[in-house]
Design an enzyme around this catalytic site. Structure first.
Site, PDB file in Angstrom:
ATOM      1  CG  HIS A  62      -0.793   4.820  -2.277  1.00  0.00           C
ATOM      2  ND1 HIS A  62      -1.429   6.038  -1.424  1.00  0.00           N
ATOM      3  CD2 HIS A  62      -0.598   3.620  -1.814  1.00  0.00           C
ATOM      4  CE1 HIS A  62      -0.712   5.870  -0.481  1.00  0.00           C
ATOM      5  NE2 HIS A  62      -0.115   4.902  -0.546  1.00  0.00           N
ATOM      6  CE  LYS A  72      -3.887   9.481  -6.401  1.00  0.00           C
ATOM      7  NZ  LYS A  72      -2.387   8.741  -5.388  1.00  0.00           N
ATOM      8  CE1 TYR A 132      -3.500  12.610  -2.358  1.00  0.00           C
ATOM      9  CE2 TYR A 132      -2.227  13.461  -1.910  1.00  0.00           C
ATOM     10  CZ  TYR A 132      -2.853  12.658  -1.808  1.00  0.00           C
ATOM     11  OH  TYR A 132      -3.357  11.458  -0.644  1.00  0.00           O
ATOM     12  CG  ASP A 169       2.375   2.899   2.268  1.00  0.00           C
ATOM     13  OD1 ASP A 169       1.118   2.383   1.210  1.00  0.00           O
ATOM     14  OD2 ASP A 169       2.581   3.958   2.117  1.00  0.00           O
TER      15      ASP A 169
END
Length: 201
Positions: A62, A72, A132, A169
């Site tokens: 991603h 992140k 995260y 995905d």
């Protein structure tokens, strides 16, 4: 806390110092000053995420449109994952390359990836819990996916057989298809954006 730059520019590994005794342990898993010193600017925290995955699940790859992208700071608080960073920035010296860092509840490392880098992970244990911190909130119109099994990238996912993927995905384009579609970040633009963040302080 030790900070190690990774082989992909714009990504770092953070190794905390753990203090343990008969009661348990304590550590600082995130230090704003230490991260800003390494990265060149503070993390403008906008959102915190947490995911729990069964062993063999792969999430990613991603990334988000730059600007503003989505930086992140990632760690695993339960179990273990193999965290993957992919350079999807067109024009980068390491375009198409990937790097792996094991994140687990033993060493308690974290990784930081700058805006424009691709991210994914594979759960190595059941109930692998990843948290995260993100520089931007979730914005579906800016979110992008690269197929995690793209043979041109060649990520060595540590699973037997086919990993379990989300429908999104599994339908993601390859890196070459994404480049042809014009949806990949541009390296120079990502660097310029990070420079603007550093100038803002």
């Amino acid at each position: 806390m030790k900070v190690n730059p990774l082989g992909i520019e714009g990504a770092w590994e953070f190794v905390p110092q753990q203090h343990g005794d008969a009661r348990g342990l304590f550590l600082e898993w995130y230090k704003a000053e230490r991260m800003a010193e390494a990265v060149g600017h503070p993390l403008n925290l906008k959102q915190g995420n947490l995911s729990v995955s069964a062993a063999g699940v792969v999430r990613g790859i991603h990334f988000a449109d730059v600007p503003p992208g989505q930086a992140k700071y990632v760690t695993c608080v339960r179990g273990a994952v193999l965290d993957i960073i992919v350079d999807v920035r067109v024009g980068s010296p390491t375009f198409g390359k990937w790097e792996a860092v094991r994140l687990d509840d033993q060493d308690r490392k974290a990784v930081y990836l700058s805006e424009g880098l691709g991210h994914g992970f594979c759960a190595l244990t059941d109930d692998a819990t990843v948290t995260y911190l993100c520089s931007e909130g979730y914005a579906p119109q800016r979110e992008r996916t690269i197929h995690p099994l793209d043979p041109a990238i060649g990520i060595e996912w540590p699973v037997e057989g086919e990993p379990e993927l989300s429908a999104k995905d599994a339908e993601g384009p390859t890196l070459a298809e994404a480049r042809a579609q014009g949806i990949l970040p541009v390296y120079e633009e990502c660097v310029a954006f990070r420079r603007s963040l550093a100038e803002r302080g």
